[in-house]
Scaffold this active site. Sequence first.
Site, PDB file in Angstrom:
ATOM      1  N   ASN A 250      37.212  41.780  39.155  1.00  0.00           N
ATOM      2  CA  ASN A 250      38.041  42.920  39.551  1.00  0.00           C
ATOM      3  C   ASN A 250      37.268  43.862  40.496  1.00  0.00           C
ATOM      4  O   ASN A 250      36.230  43.492  41.026  1.00  0.00           O
ATOM      5  CB  ASN A 250      38.612  43.669  38.352  1.00  0.00           C
ATOM      6  CG  ASN A 250      40.046  44.129  38.630  1.00  0.00           C
ATOM      7  OD1 ASN A 250      40.307  44.717  39.668  1.00  0.00           O
ATOM      8  ND2 ASN A 250      40.946  43.841  37.722  1.00  0.00           N
ATOM      9  N   ARG A 251      37.747  45.094  40.641  1.00  0.00           N
ATOM     10  CA  ARG A 251      37.261  45.939  41.741  1.00  0.00           C
ATOM     11  C   ARG A 251      36.230  46.977  41.307  1.00  0.00           C
ATOM     12  O   ARG A 251      36.304  47.508  40.192  1.00  0.00           O
ATOM     13  CB  ARG A 251      38.453  46.649  42.399  1.00  0.00           C
ATOM     14  CG  ARG A 251      39.338  45.668  43.141  1.00  0.00           C
ATOM     15  CD  ARG A 251      40.641  46.256  43.603  1.00  0.00           C
ATOM     16  NE  ARG A 251      41.387  45.287  44.412  1.00  0.00           N
ATOM     17  CZ  ARG A 251      42.117  44.303  43.898  1.00  0.00           C
ATOM     18  NH1 ARG A 251      42.253  44.159  42.601  1.00  0.00           N
ATOM     19  NH2 ARG A 251      42.729  43.437  44.688  1.00  0.00           N
TER      20      ARG A 251
ATOM     21  N   HIS B 224      35.695  41.015  42.712  1.00  0.00           N
ATOM     22  CA  HIS B 224      35.209  39.772  42.113  1.00  0.00           C
ATOM     23  C   HIS B 224      33.756  39.426  42.467  1.00  0.00           C
ATOM     24  O   HIS B 224      33.424  38.265  42.756  1.00  0.00           O
ATOM     25  CB  HIS B 224      36.127  38.607  42.486  1.00  0.00           C
ATOM     26  CG  HIS B 224      37.527  38.728  41.940  1.00  0.00           C
ATOM     27  ND1 HIS B 224      37.834  39.467  40.824  1.00  0.00           N
ATOM     28  CD2 HIS B 224      38.711  38.190  42.364  1.00  0.00           C
ATOM     29  CE1 HIS B 224      39.138  39.375  40.580  1.00  0.00           C
ATOM     30  NE2 HIS B 224      39.689  38.623  41.493  1.00  0.00           N
TER      31      HIS B 224
ATOM     32  N   HIS C  96      39.672  32.696  36.490  1.00  0.00           N
ATOM     33  CA  HIS C  96      40.795  33.028  37.373  1.00  0.00           C
ATOM     34  C   HIS C  96      41.796  31.874  37.501  1.00  0.00           C
ATOM     35  O   HIS C  96      42.268  31.573  38.604  1.00  0.00           O
ATOM     36  CB  HIS C  96      40.238  33.432  38.741  1.00  0.00           C
ATOM     37  CG  HIS C  96      41.031  34.486  39.433  1.00  0.00           C
ATOM     38  ND1 HIS C  96      42.308  34.272  39.905  1.00  0.00           N
ATOM     39  CD2 HIS C  96      40.744  35.764  39.732  1.00  0.00           C
ATOM     40  CE1 HIS C  96      42.753  35.380  40.484  1.00  0.00           C
ATOM     41  NE2 HIS C  96      41.821  36.305  40.387  1.00  0.00           N
TER      42      HIS C  96
ATOM     43  N   TYR D 284      45.194  30.050  37.737  1.00  0.00           N
ATOM     44  CA  TYR D 284      46.575  30.395  38.111  1.00  0.00           C
ATOM     45  C   TYR D 284      47.493  29.435  37.350  1.00  0.00           C
ATOM     46  O   TYR D 284      47.504  28.236  37.632  1.00  0.00           O
ATOM     47  CB  TYR D 284      46.791  30.174  39.611  1.00  0.00           C
ATOM     48  CG  TYR D 284      46.263  31.248  40.520  1.00  0.00           C
ATOM     49  CD1 TYR D 284      44.896  31.456  40.692  1.00  0.00           C
ATOM     50  CD2 TYR D 284      47.144  32.033  41.266  1.00  0.00           C
ATOM     51  CE1 TYR D 284      44.424  32.424  41.570  1.00  0.00           C
ATOM     52  CE2 TYR D 284      46.678  32.998  42.152  1.00  0.00           C
ATOM     53  CZ  TYR D 284      45.318  33.191  42.295  1.00  0.00           C
ATOM     54  OH  TYR D 284      44.850  34.151  43.167  1.00  0.00           O
TER      55      TYR D 284
ATOM     56  N   ASP E 215      49.845  43.408  39.166  1.00  0.00           N
ATOM     57  CA  ASP E 215      48.428  43.164  39.481  1.00  0.00           C
ATOM     58  C   ASP E 215      47.653  44.310  38.836  1.00  0.00           C
ATOM     59  O   ASP E 215      47.032  45.116  39.514  1.00  0.00           O
ATOM     60  CB  ASP E 215      48.234  43.129  41.010  1.00  0.00           C
ATOM     61  CG  ASP E 215      46.856  42.595  41.415  1.00  0.00           C
ATOM     62  OD1 ASP E 215      46.058  42.277  40.510  1.00  0.00           O
ATOM     63  OD2 ASP E 215      46.591  42.512  42.624  1.00  0.00           O
TER      64      ASP E 215
ATOM     65  N   GLN F  18      43.914  41.556  32.991  1.00  0.00           N
ATOM     66  CA  GLN F  18      44.535  41.692  34.299  1.00  0.00           C
ATOM     67  C   GLN F  18      45.640  40.651  34.374  1.00  0.00           C
ATOM     68  O   GLN F  18      45.388  39.446  34.318  1.00  0.00           O
ATOM     69  CB  GLN F  18      43.502  41.442  35.418  1.00  0.00           C
ATOM     70  CG  GLN F  18      44.039  41.657  36.826  1.00  0.00           C
ATOM     71  CD  GLN F  18      44.023  43.125  37.267  1.00  0.00           C
ATOM     72  OE1 GLN F  18      43.441  43.970  36.575  1.00  0.00           O
ATOM     73  NE2 GLN F  18      44.636  43.430  38.395  1.00  0.00           N
TER      74      GLN F  18
ATOM     75  N   GLU G 266      43.652  37.397  33.313  1.00  0.00           N
ATOM     76  CA  GLU G 266      42.192  37.501  33.379  1.00  0.00           C
ATOM     77  C   GLU G 266      41.725  38.479  32.311  1.00  0.00           C
ATOM     78  O   GLU G 266      41.958  39.686  32.416  1.00  0.00           O
ATOM     79  CB  GLU G 266      41.783  38.004  34.767  1.00  0.00           C
ATOM     80  CG  GLU G 266      42.277  37.143  35.904  1.00  0.00           C
ATOM     81  CD  GLU G 266      42.455  37.930  37.198  1.00  0.00           C
ATOM     82  OE1 GLU G 266      41.481  38.558  37.651  1.00  0.00           O
ATOM     83  OE2 GLU G 266      43.564  37.929  37.753  1.00  0.00           O
TER      84      GLU G 266
HETATM   85  C1  BGC Z   1      43.264  40.572  41.726  1.00  0.00           C
HETATM   86  C2  BGC Z   1      44.194  40.497  42.899  1.00  0.00           C
HETATM   87  C3  BGC Z   1      43.579  39.583  43.903  1.00  0.00           C
HETATM   88  C4  BGC Z   1      43.358  38.249  43.272  1.00  0.00           C
HETATM   89  C5  BGC Z   1      42.579  37.382  44.206  1.00  0.00           C
HETATM   90  C6  BGC Z   1      43.166  39.223  41.130  1.00  0.00           C
HETATM   91  O1  BGC Z   1      42.296  39.253  40.070  1.00  0.00           O
HETATM   92  O2  BGC Z   1      43.675  41.526  40.803  1.00  0.00           O
HETATM   93  O3  BGC Z   1      44.404  41.761  43.474  1.00  0.00           O
HETATM   94  O4  BGC Z   1      44.343  39.466  45.029  1.00  0.00           O
HETATM   95  O5  BGC Z   1      42.630  38.373  42.102  1.00  0.00           O
HETATM   96  O6  BGC Z   1      43.077  36.167  44.287  1.00  0.00           O
END
Ligand code: BGC
Length: 375
Positions: free
Chosen positions: A111-112, A137, A209, A211, A275, A312, A340
């Site tokens: 995350n950020r 990330h 991560h 999907y 998100d 997340q 996540e």
């Molecule tokens: C984030 C998204 C981001 C993505 C990247 C997620 O964990 O929250 O904002 O675009 O990861 O693929």
Amino acid sequence: MKKQLFLLLTACAALFTACNDDKTKDTTNMKPTITEKPFGVLGNEPVTQYTLTNANGMQVSIINYGGTVTSIITPDKDKKMGDVVLGFDSLAGYLQKENPYFGCLVGRYGNRIAKGKFTLDGKTYQLPLNNNGNTLHGGLKGLDKVIWQASKPAGDSSLQLTYTSPDGDQGFPGNLKVEVVYTLTADNALQIAYSATTDKATPINLTNHCYFNLSAGKEGTILNHEVTINAAKYTAVDTLLIPTGLLPDVKNTPMDFTSAKAIGKEIAAVPGGYDHNWVLNKNGTTLEKVATAYDPTSGRLMEVLTTEPGLQFYTGNFLDGTLHGKDNRVYAKHAAFCMETQHFPDGPNQPAFPNTILKPGEKYTSVTQYKFSVK
Ligand code: BGC
């Protein structure tokens, strides 16, 4: 004589049934296996794909590049097997810069981190800015873009990955030794157990991560999947997805997943789509069920258990149909969702959030399970 023949035939039939029964049992008693095969080369280093199979025939494949989960094959309600994660057929797919973190391990800080900056023990650290002036990330070359050392601990149901991120890597302090153990359990859960130690205080927030699209390709989006998240609050964010520090209630908002709701039901009311980090209703670090996702088409149910305080929930908002994935499938917006498990975004700059600083002498641990069944 006739009676004796009848008895003999009956005995044979009974024996045959018993043998057949045994065969059925054999499947359930089947030993888990791990197989491996080459998955390309990066520089001079070979990349290997490991496939874990459990006694039920469920399979998870992982490559040592980024510790990336490349497939999770589980049965649907008609016992038909299907792959429930997005990804690519070859290493080249994973190496392309457009790869949106499909299936990988994320770190050092998932995350950020606002402006890629934090201060620790009076020293300010600057990380690479790779997301609208912030760090996402773990920076430009996070743990998702390195080759991990793989080994197979006893039992053939686990794959152990280790990596040492050197002091200063992506601007983070300390030599960080990370270990991740992927285990495919007998009850169809993929367990991910993370641990780490450091020789200097440093922020850490590891996650995976994947999907997910539980329809295994039958549904182009996950908007009909029904989700629950056991959380009364979430971390509010600004337009660049940086936490404001506020923790609003989900009640009476589109963020409320306390009872099952189709992802698409209220997504239009959330700018860009979901998100966000949900503040899980849990205390401490016990492994607890925190979320579920159900696909009515296939009957597949995924339960998420974690020791982490946050989740997340990301609905593939930035997928746009330009990526060609496995079997040349096109991944449209909302083709998949991520769950996540994590500490909160921007933890190092938010003193009221759960601690994300690992100190020398301490051990970071975190466990998450994605458990699959049908209903
Ligand atoms: C984030 C998204 C981001 C993505 C990247 C997620 O964990 O929250 O904002 O675009 O990861 O693929």
